[in-house]
Design a protein around this motif. Structure first.
Motif, PDB file in Angstrom:
ATOM      1  N   THR A   1      67.242  54.165  37.628  1.00 40.35           N
ATOM      2  CA  THR A   1      66.513  55.147  38.431  1.00 40.35           C
ATOM      3  C   THR A   1      65.145  54.593  38.774  1.00 40.35           C
ATOM      4  O   THR A   1      64.356  54.275  37.873  1.00 40.35           O
ATOM      5  CB  THR A   1      66.368  56.474  37.676  1.00 40.35           C
ATOM      6  N   PHE A   2      64.856  54.480  40.057  1.00 39.45           N
ATOM      7  CA  PHE A   2      63.563  53.993  40.526  1.00 39.45           C
ATOM      8  C   PHE A   2      62.695  55.193  40.913  1.00 39.45           C
ATOM      9  O   PHE A   2      63.157  56.116  41.587  1.00 39.45           O
ATOM     10  CB  PHE A   2      63.731  53.060  41.731  1.00 39.45           C
TER      11      PHE A   2
ATOM     12  N   SER B   1      58.389  51.892  39.976  1.00 40.86           N
ATOM     13  CA  SER B   1      58.720  51.710  38.564  1.00 40.86           C
ATOM     14  C   SER B   1      60.105  52.282  38.304  1.00 40.86           C
ATOM     15  O   SER B   1      60.668  53.013  39.126  1.00 40.86           O
ATOM     16  CB  SER B   1      57.687  52.403  37.668  1.00 40.86           C
ATOM     17  N   THR B   2      60.644  51.927  37.167  1.00 43.85           N
ATOM     18  CA  THR B   2      61.884  52.549  36.731  1.00 43.85           C
ATOM     19  C   THR B   2      61.554  53.822  35.975  1.00 43.85           C
ATOM     20  O   THR B   2      60.404  54.074  35.617  1.00 43.85           O
ATOM     21  CB  THR B   2      62.697  51.597  35.836  1.00 43.85           C
ATOM     22  N   ALA B   3      62.576  54.616  35.703  1.00 44.12           N
ATOM     23  CA  ALA B   3      62.346  55.928  35.096  1.00 44.12           C
ATOM     24  C   ALA B   3      61.660  55.822  33.756  1.00 44.12           C
ATOM     25  O   ALA B   3      60.863  56.680  33.392  1.00 44.12           O
ATOM     26  CB  ALA B   3      63.674  56.680  34.951  1.00 44.12           C
ATOM     27  N   HIS B   4      61.946  54.749  32.999  1.00 40.01           N
ATOM     28  CA  HIS B   4      61.355  54.595  31.674  1.00 40.01           C
ATOM     29  C   HIS B   4      60.417  53.403  31.601  1.00 40.01           C
ATOM     30  O   HIS B   4      60.100  52.906  30.516  1.00 40.01           O
ATOM     31  CB  HIS B   4      62.456  54.462  30.622  1.00 40.01           C
TER      32      HIS B   4
ATOM     33  N   GLY C   1      63.762  60.574  42.023  1.00 44.95           N
ATOM     34  CA  GLY C   1      64.100  59.182  41.782  1.00 44.95           C
ATOM     35  C   GLY C   1      65.265  58.722  42.628  1.00 44.95           C
ATOM     36  O   GLY C   1      66.036  59.513  43.179  1.00 44.95           O
ATOM     37  N   ILE C   2      65.389  57.422  42.776  1.00 41.22           N
ATOM     38  CA  ILE C   2      66.468  56.797  43.537  1.00 41.22           C
ATOM     39  C   ILE C   2      67.300  55.980  42.555  1.00 41.22           C
ATOM     40  O   ILE C   2      66.781  55.112  41.862  1.00 41.22           O
ATOM     41  CB  ILE C   2      65.916  55.892  44.657  1.00 41.22           C
ATOM     42  N   ARG C   3      68.588  56.243  42.534  1.00 42.62           N
ATOM     43  CA  ARG C   3      69.468  55.583  41.579  1.00 42.62           C
ATOM     44  C   ARG C   3      70.288  54.487  42.249  1.00 42.62           C
ATOM     45  O   ARG C   3      70.698  54.614  43.397  1.00 42.62           O
ATOM     46  CB  ARG C   3      70.406  56.600  40.926  1.00 42.62           C
ATOM     47  N   HIS C   4      70.504  53.433  41.471  1.00 44.17           N
ATOM     48  CA  HIS C   4      71.286  52.302  41.983  1.00 44.17           C
ATOM     49  C   HIS C   4      71.958  51.605  40.817  1.00 44.17           C
ATOM     50  O   HIS C   4      71.385  51.502  39.722  1.00 44.17           O
ATOM     51  CB  HIS C   4      70.385  51.330  42.750  1.00 44.17           C
ATOM     52  N   ILE C   5      73.167  51.100  41.061  1.00 54.19           N
ATOM     53  CA  ILE C   5      73.924  50.376  40.047  1.00 54.19           C
ATOM     54  C   ILE C   5      74.048  48.919  40.472  1.00 54.19           C
ATOM     55  O   ILE C   5      74.535  48.621  41.566  1.00 54.19           O
ATOM     56  CB  ILE C   5      75.322  50.990  39.844  1.00 54.19           C
ATOM     57  N   TYR C   6      73.602  48.007  39.617  1.00 57.92           N
ATOM     58  CA  TYR C   6      73.749  46.572  39.859  1.00 57.92           C
ATOM     59  C   TYR C   6      75.039  46.102  39.207  1.00 57.92           C
ATOM     60  O   TYR C   6      75.293  46.375  38.030  1.00 57.92           O
ATOM     61  CB  TYR C   6      72.548  45.811  39.299  1.00 57.92           C
TER      62      TYR C   6
END
Length: 1161
Positions: free
Chosen positions: A781-782, A766-769, A817-822
């Motif tokens: 944030t995953f 899931s995402t953070a929110h 969490g794991i963060r990534h920018i698309y």
């Protein structure tokens, strides 16, 4: 330090809840923020009566009942502090004010009538001369061993809705005399509101009426001198810094937040579009910078965000602690906690940040399904909340959290709720001052409301025991559950009158309340009840036949009471033995309409201030009563006695045996400050009610906590590995501030447990929110949830779906969490794979990355042939691959054609002008573009170029091209003499500028074979001659003349709807075959034929006689990002060359060069 609070708060999930015993003038949250360390937007100064005021903030009218703030702006400065005397009965004052000497008669047992005092009380009155017309007053006592009293009287015009007159009065002798200060602040200055600095009571600030002038009047010496400063905005509310006495935040009527560091002299803008009441100063010990501001505001994108920044340079230091939008009016900064609310798909989600850590979603029981939520208290590192569950309509349930405010468990269902005068939500729950864990609450049971008490912070509740006898001394025989005592837990709307229930930290155990005895709470037969043992037992005050207002007189349990009536009075009642005996004292020979009572905040001066009026026409009267004569000496050790706090007979309260030292009831001695205190607290052995049920567990009838049917076990051990241990919940967690000691035999607190390696199961990504969409370029944030599996021995691979993947050797690396920018928009399949030596598990999430639409361009042919399929396309910027929805309206269709691609084929059946419109929807943004298409049976077209000076004045926008096309069409019509209805000009995008002229048939001129009529042929010849002779010119500017040239003439297909005869078809095929043989023969033997001159470099193998017009080419080609059409490069030809000419038009498409051959004559 324990606080007195009442749950009265705004209709927002986390709004005004906590009321406390802080001094009223400095701590009241008028703007509606959560109380406690929430923003205390100082109200007009109004000192407390008798005790420091138990207060709460109120929501504005216009707040809806669903728990979300409505559009109405929050009123920042309440008029609750002001007493309106308009409705007072007309009566003449029976006498004047003077110093009085009163006597008291002897006595011992409770009396049914008044007693005359033997001791002497002094009383004096003072009239505010010249203010008889003023209908509002604000009174402030600086307190803290100070003798200065300030009074601001105003004439408020209810028709105009503004203050028209004002007077400021000051006393330096505890209210014996007053001096009018209008000459010091300016006779023409109209004052409206008074604010006092909480960190330095000698400094105060007064706002002028904004309808007259926008300025502030300040004093740093309690009114001895004043300074006046102009303000460029209208101040609606002020927020003082908790420690820096000169720092202010000012909120304007147009939702802008300003900051001053010199007590109102100079102001600078902090932020625009700030939500009302949602701005807070930093909290010491939690925020690094003392000038940090927490605020909620609309950003340029239109979203509401939680923002932190430094007050003096907010634009340069702006940060967004919560990664995403929040609901408007939901931000609350309270002690160690920050709360926000986010509503998606009609359901609200609540988030908390503990000690400024990352936000985490608040966990309520799975099937609570809250419709609304309010924070009641954040005392003692724990959150109490009122939650309206899905099955509740007019009630709320009490919930209590762990120390981080993350996991909540139910404590008491169906709390009674109501609405205050200002529309604010009121929940009936009250915390007894001076103790930890003693609560009173009104619970709705069916149609009845009953009062319950808890000595264990909500873990066990019981009905209140009624007094043993009634007022006449007869046995009541009232026993629970059929009969008990019920109390009104209401806040006073007037700050100068007490609440229906009150207690004081400096007088532990004494509670004064109004209520009734019976089966339910009622407004009939209401009496006054007093408890001297923290609510264990109660007695009714016998001497009062009518309802009275009661205040604490000093620190030792002395009380003062005044009848609550609309008629004028001249006496008050005083009790020196905790309400057991009362004595009547006359405070004025002339009956007074009492508007309020003012008490010394520290109760050191032994002075009561009553203010009111003798009649509607009379001046404001202030009566000072000195009751020091009631006490003959200072208290000694013999005047004190120990008092044991009990829980309905049990010696342990909150895990301790607590003993306090209190003054003996009836001792006529002056109590030293802070002498009533706890002298011992010994821990007790724990029982089940010293523990809350942990998250996922429910309290049973026998008091035990068992797992709920939906609970799958403790999450603490999910990431645990072999060799490690974790704190495993047994279903219990000790109540915060409970000091009991557990026995070693049956511990119920969470226990340490060894970890076992298991195959991963229950992987959830899931995402953070928990949102499935995010804007392009933002940090997503995953979070990886694992029901079972090790930590150190488990590998994680996360594929983001955009060609990037990451791998972690153990789960401990992904806990945050794991963060990534698309970087591009689209729908991405995100896959998480978890693996260890015992197995694997995976989870897939489809994430929508959105980019707001900026432009849409509709590409359509200028002229279309009836009955032939035409292509139209829409290109959007930025690209929205599989993210946009296209709605097409063509001709007179009332229902759109919906596609997921920006292409559409359509056949026009009716000649004339057809309108094509496309709407593109993506990311909540809808854009539209339209084009007109001329539909005809056939047409010819000419390709034009222009003189080079046109490029110097070309802005390259669609409107410019349309205007040039209109001018060219008008010029062609004028020079040719033909009507403009037969011409259509389209200026093409690109460089150099080119245009296409369409020659359309006149009405009823085309033949059955599809050939042009004489009229059209004549028009074609005329235009060709005019263009070849440079006769087509127009003026772009006064000194700029543009000439149009004939670049190319193309013959559009001649369309005939009748079937082609077989003979004609055969003849055409034979002609083409013969022509092909002839061309081959000439090419093969061209050098042997002397009469043929060949220019090889300019020749072409084939020249088709009939070609599609440029406008009939594929309309699905994409356009570049700047929305200019394909660049047209024209081969250079002489302006006048007889015979046929061939040009190559190259269109610079996004995917290469596309060649279109145009045939001219």
């Amino acid at each position: 330090m324990a606080r007195v609070w009442r749950a009265m708060f705004c209709a927002s999930w986390i709004a005004c809840a906590l009321a406390r015993t802080d001094p009223f003038p400095t701590d009241v949250d008028e703007a509606g923020g959560l109380t406690g360390t929430a923003p205390r937007h100082s109200r007009p100064s109004a000192p407390v009566a008798a005790t420091p005021k138990v207060w709460s903030a109120r929501a504005p009218r216009g707040t809806d009942t669903a728990g979300h703030l409505g559009p109405a702006a929050r009123k920042a400065r309440s008029e609750a502090a002001v007493r309106d005397k308009r409705a007072a009965p007309l009566a003449d004052p029976p006498g004047d004010g003077r110093t009085l000497e009163l006597r008291r008669g002897g006595g011992g047992a409770p009396a049914a009538g008044p007693r005359v005092s033997e001791t002497q009380l002094s009383s004096s009155s003072f009239a505010l001369t010249g203010d008889s017309a003023h209908n509002q007053a604000m009174v402030y006592w600086t307190g803290h061993n100070n003798s200065v009293i300030l009074i601001l009287t105003k004439l408020y015009d209810f028709n105009l809705g503004t203050v028209t007159e004002s007077s400021l009065w000051r006393s330096v002798d505890l209210g014996s005399t007053y001096q009018k200060l209008n000459d010091k602040v300016g006779y023409r200055t109209v004052l409206s509101y008074l604010y006092v600095c909480p960190s330095n009571k000698k400094k105060f600030l007064i706002l002028t009426d904004p309808d007259v002038e926008s300025s502030v009047v300040v004093s740093s010496d309690e009114g001895s001198s004043f300074q006046k400063f102009s303000v460029s905005f209208i101040i609606q509310s002020l927020l003082f810094h908790p420690t820096q006495e000169d720092w202010l935040l000012g909120y304007s009527h147009d939702h802008k937040l300003y900051n001053s560091r010199d007590f109102g002299k100079n102001w600078n803008l902090v932020h625009e579009a700030v939500s009302p009441s949602r701005f807070y100063w930093s909290v010491a010990g939690l925020d690094r910078e003392s000038d940090l501001v927490h605020l909620e505001a609309h950003t340029e994108s239109g979203l509401v965000r939680y923002i932190t920044c430094l007050a003096q340079r907010c634009a340069d230091t702006r940060q967004y602690p919560f990664p995403g939008r929040v609901d408007e009016g939901s931000l609350v900064v309270q002690d160690e906690y920050v709360f926000v609310q986010v509503t998606t798909s009609g359901r609200a989600k609540y988030y908390v940040s503990y000690q400024r850590e990352a936000f985490t979603r608040i966990q309520l029981p799975k099937y609570c399904l809250p419709k609304d939520m309010h924070i009641i208290s954040t005392d003692e590192s724990q959150v109490m909340a009122a939650v309206q569950e899905w099955s509740e309509n007019d009630t709320y349930s009490l919930y209590i959290s762990d120390h981080k405010g993350l996991y909540f468990s139910p404590a008491l269902p169906h709390l009674r709720t109501g609405r205050g005068a200002a529309g604010n939500l009121v929940v009936d729950i009250y915390k007894v001052a001076g103790f930890s864990g003693i609560l009173l609450a009104n619970r709705k049971e069916g149609r009845q409301v009953k009062t319950y008490i808890s000595f264990s912070k909500g873990q066990r509740w019981s009905l209140l025991k009624a007094p043993a006898v009634d007022l006449a001394g007869n046995s009541l025989n009232c026993r629970p559950p059929s009969c008990s005592l019920h109390l009104h837990l209401q806040m006073s709307e007037n700050p100068y009158t007490p609440d229906s229930i009150s207690s004081k930290e400096s007088v532990p155990g004494i509670i004064v309340a109004t209520g009734n005895i019976g089966s339910e709470l009622s407004y009939q037969n209401v009496g006054m009840f007093i408890s001297s043992d923290a609510g264990n037992t109660w007695r009714q005050v016998r001497i009062f036949e009518e309802e009275h207002r009661v205040w604490f007189l000093e620190e030792g349990g002395a009380l003062v009471a005044i009848i609550q009536a609309t008629v004028p009075i001249s006496h008050l009642w005083i009790s020196l033995d905790e309400g057991r005996h009362w004595q009547q004292h006359v405070f004025s020979p002339s009956p007074l309409f009492v508007d309020g009572i003012l008490m010394d905040q520290d109760l050191q001066h032994h002075v009561i201030m009553l203010f009111g009026h003798f009649s509607y026409r009379s001046e404001w009267q202030l009566i000072k009563v000195d009751y020091r004569g009631l006490f003959s000496r200072q208290c000694s050790e013999g005047d004190y006695q120990p008092w044991y706090l009990l829980n309905q007979g049990e010696p342990c309260v909150m895990g301790q045996r607590q003993v306090y030292k209190r003054r003996r009831a009836g001792s006529r001695c002056i109590l030293g400050k802070g002498r009533s205190r706890r002298i011992s607290a010994d821990p007790c052995a724990c029982n089940v009610f010293d523990f809350e049920c942990d998250y996922g567990f429910e309290r049973q009838m026998d008091g035990k906590c068992l797992a709920a049917f939906w609970y799958h076990g403790n999450s603490a051990g999910k990431g645990c590995s072999i060799g490690q241990s974790f704190l495993n919940s047994t279903g219990y967690r000790k109540v915060v501030s409970n000091s009991c000691k557990e026995s070693g035999k049956e511990p119920v607190s969470p226990r340490m447990q060894q970890c076992d390696l298991k195959a991963p199961r229950g992987v959830r990504l899931s995402t953070a929110h928990e949102e499935l969409s995010a804007p392009v370029g933002t940090n997503v944030t995953f979070l990886l949830h694992l029901d079972r599996g090790g930590s150190l021995q488990t590998d994680v691979r996360l594929d983001f779906g955009d060609g990037i993947a990451v791998t972690y050797s153990n789960l401990s690396h992904v806990t945050e969490g794991i963060r990534h920018i698309y970087k591009t928009a689209g729908i991405f399949s995100v896959t998480a794979r978890v693996e260890n030596s015992l197995g694997t598990d995976s989870s897939v999430l489809f994430l929508h990355i959105t980019s707001p639409l900026e432009q849409v361009y509709l590409s359509a042919p200028a002229v279309a042939v009836r009955g032939k399929q035409s292509e139209v396309s829409a290109v959007v910027w930025p690209s929205q691959t599989k993210m946009a929805i296209f709605y097409w309206w063509i001709e007179n269709n009332t229902e759109p054609i919906i596609t997921l691609e920006g292409k559409l084929s359509h056949t026009f059946q009716i000649e004339g002008t057809s309108q094509i419109s496309v709407q593109v929807s993506s990311g909540g943004v809808i854009l539209q573009d339209s084009k007109a298409v001329r539909v005809s049976e056939f047409f010819r077209s000419l390709l034009l170029s222009f003189s080079p000076n046109l490029e110097e004045h070309k802005p390259a926008i669609p409107d410019w091209r349309q205007d040039v096309a209109r001018v060219v069409m008008t010029t062609l019509s004028q020079v040719s003499g033909f009507p403009s209805e037969q011409l259509l000009v389209c200026v093409l995008a690109g460089t150099p500028t080119a245009a296409e002229v369409f020659i359309l048939p006149a009405a009823q001129t085309h033949t059955q074979s599809g050939e042009l009529g004489n009229n059209e042929q004549e028009l074609e010849k005329v235009l060709g001659n005019m263009l070849n002779q440079n006769l087509v010119q127009f003026q772009l500017k006064p000194d700029v003349t543009i000439t149009a040239y004939l670049t190319q003439l193309t013959l559009a297909p001649l369309i005939d709807s009748s079937p082609l005869p077989r003979a004609s078809a055969m003849l055409l095929l034979l002609s083409l075959a013969f022509l092909g043989v002839a061309i081959f023969f000439i090419y093969k033997f061209k050098r042997k034929i002397p009469w043929i001159q060949v220019h090889t470099e300019d020749s072409h193998e084939k020249e088709p006689d009939v070609m599609n017009a440029v406008s009939q080419s594929d309309g699905s080609s994409k356009i570049p990002r700047d929305f200019s059409s394909p660049r047209i490069t024209l081969s250079q030809f002489p302006s006048r060359v007889p015979g046929r000419m061939l040009a190559t038009v190259q269109a610079n498409e996004s995917k290469g060069w596309v060649e279109a051959y145009l045939l001219g004559r």
